[in-house]
Scaffold this motif. Sequence first.
Motif, mmCIF file in Angstrom:
data_model
loop_
_atom_site.group_PDB
_atom_site.id
_atom_site.type_symbol
_atom_site.label_atom_id
_atom_site.label_comp_id
_atom_site.label_asym_id
_atom_site.label_seq_id
_atom_site.Cartn_x
_atom_site.Cartn_y
_atom_site.Cartn_z
ATOM 1 N N ALA A 99 0.972 -1.460 0.147
ATOM 2 C CA ALA A 99 0.012 -0.116 0.061
ATOM 3 C C ALA A 99 0.888 1.247 0.113
ATOM 4 O O ALA A 99 0.511 2.300 0.027
ATOM 5 C CB ALA A 99 -0.865 -0.062 0.970
ATOM 6 N N GLY A 100 1.993 1.072 0.109
ATOM 7 C CA GLY A 100 3.208 2.410 0.273
ATOM 8 C C GLY A 100 2.863 3.125 1.430
ATOM 9 O O GLY A 100 3.145 4.343 1.600
ATOM 10 N N LEU A 101 2.703 2.566 2.430
ATOM 11 C CA LEU A 101 2.769 3.071 4.008
ATOM 12 C C LEU A 101 3.907 3.044 4.533
ATOM 13 O O LEU A 101 4.789 2.432 4.407
ATOM 14 C CB LEU A 101 1.656 2.383 4.822
ATOM 15 N N ALA A 102 4.234 4.059 5.397
ATOM 16 C CA ALA A 102 5.605 4.451 6.002
ATOM 17 C C ALA A 102 5.132 5.176 7.343
ATOM 18 O O ALA A 102 5.294 6.499 7.557
ATOM 19 C CB ALA A 102 6.372 5.293 5.243
ATOM 20 N N LEU A 140 3.575 -6.746 -4.728
ATOM 21 C CA LEU A 140 4.713 -6.778 -4.798
ATOM 22 C C LEU A 140 5.706 -7.465 -5.611
ATOM 23 O O LEU A 140 6.852 -6.946 -5.784
ATOM 24 C CB LEU A 140 5.048 -7.572 -3.166
ATOM 25 N N THR A 141 5.280 -8.419 -6.192
ATOM 26 C CA THR A 141 5.891 -9.193 -7.244
ATOM 27 C C THR A 141 5.957 -8.343 -8.277
ATOM 28 O O THR A 141 7.062 -8.393 -9.032
ATOM 29 C CB THR A 141 5.137 -10.530 -7.484
ATOM 30 N N GLU A 142 4.888 -7.600 -8.789
ATOM 31 C CA GLU A 142 5.008 -6.743 -9.953
ATOM 32 C C GLU A 142 5.900 -5.442 -9.596
ATOM 33 O O GLU A 142 6.254 -5.035 -10.491
ATOM 34 C CB GLU A 142 3.691 -6.097 -10.084
ATOM 35 N N ASP A 143 6.005 -5.107 -8.390
ATOM 36 C CA ASP A 143 7.081 -3.846 -7.807
ATOM 37 C C ASP A 143 8.399 -4.415 -7.897
ATOM 38 O O ASP A 143 9.234 -3.602 -7.867
ATOM 39 C CB ASP A 143 6.617 -3.615 -6.507
ATOM 40 N N GLY A 144 8.572 -5.703 -8.198
ATOM 41 C CA GLY A 144 10.014 -6.165 -8.539
ATOM 42 C C GLY A 144 10.519 -6.505 -6.934
ATOM 43 O O GLY A 144 11.958 -6.902 -7.007
#
Length: 398
Positions: A99-102, A140-144
Amino acid sequence: MLASKRILLIIGGGIAAYKSLDLIRRLRERGASVTPVLTRAAEEFVTPLSVSALAGEKAYRDLFDLTDEAEMGHIQLSRSADLIVVAPATADLMGKMAAGLANDLASTLLMATDTPVLCAPAMNVRMWNHPATRRNYRQLTEDGIRFAGPNEGDMACGEYGPGRMSEPLEIVAAIEAALAGGPLAGKRILVTSGPTHEPIDPVRYIANRSSGAQGTAIARALVSLGAEVVFVTGPAEVAPPEGVELVHVRTAQQMSDAVDAALPVDAGVFAAAVADWRVDGASDRKLKKSRDGMPVLQFAENPDILKRVSHMEKGRPALVVGFAAETDDVIAHATVKRTRKGCDWIVANDVSPGTGIMGGSENAVVLISDNGAEEWPRMGKDAVARRLAERIAAALTG
């Protein structure tokens, strides 16, 4: 291979965190330096002191450490490593990454980096199979993001299934593969292997003589060239290779489901000897002899995994490799099969009893492609695997 490599190890909050201690030791034995980062939840399972003592470095815990953050320490941490390893990668951490959380040190490091990331998932089997986790995994797989595991096995909660974190040496092998470079670095490849077992009743099943040796050798060769390999295997005789994302299945339907879950991939190598048929309505009780004579078994056709993947309109792998085990007219039958299935290559071999190939240590194959039929000399299965892996690398990177 790991000498002088810098590993940033993010330890998530799960019972599998205890394995991170052994992982640190194994990495340092191989010459790597390890900088540990613990989530708040991880500290419930392992102490910062024990982690720091094994790593020989400070264990980082808090995003708002004023001493470190005066020089934007989280940015430096995230970019000074050769590889970031998340082990265990909990469902929560995977969700934040997808989700791109930080909102803590671990998730901020993962957002603030362009360093390659390897995750070793660990969670309850139902959490791993939950649609949200499967969705996050695909994203996540698609994100590498690369993955090591999870394995199938007994859980601390008493359940059994996929979700168990890979063993430290398996993660080390995956780290070595991720850092090895090679022509297949950054490529994700699916390999199916072994036989399938189709149940007749709880005791009996229909199977074949595949040992899984050739598929295992292919997966190992692809890893050696830097590929991230998803290895879906039936009940094989040989041990699975290290450094792969391992998925155990038993039936053709389970293998089909596992293939779907592994997609998308850059290439698919379908070396498994999948049963063409299953017993329709397998008995849930052991079949008994009776005065009426032998039971009559009705058969149904199993999913055609190779054909389905080859004809995918969206998300088809760039290269689809099928296998054809034949007992006569090998080239003719395999050529027809390639056309019927729609795959790019067929690796065909003669498995008639006199060859000793089925279950043996050697193979003699014919590679069938748009260029025709190329006969390879008889050689060990590892040699066949290396040659095929090199061809795959050339096809994907040429």
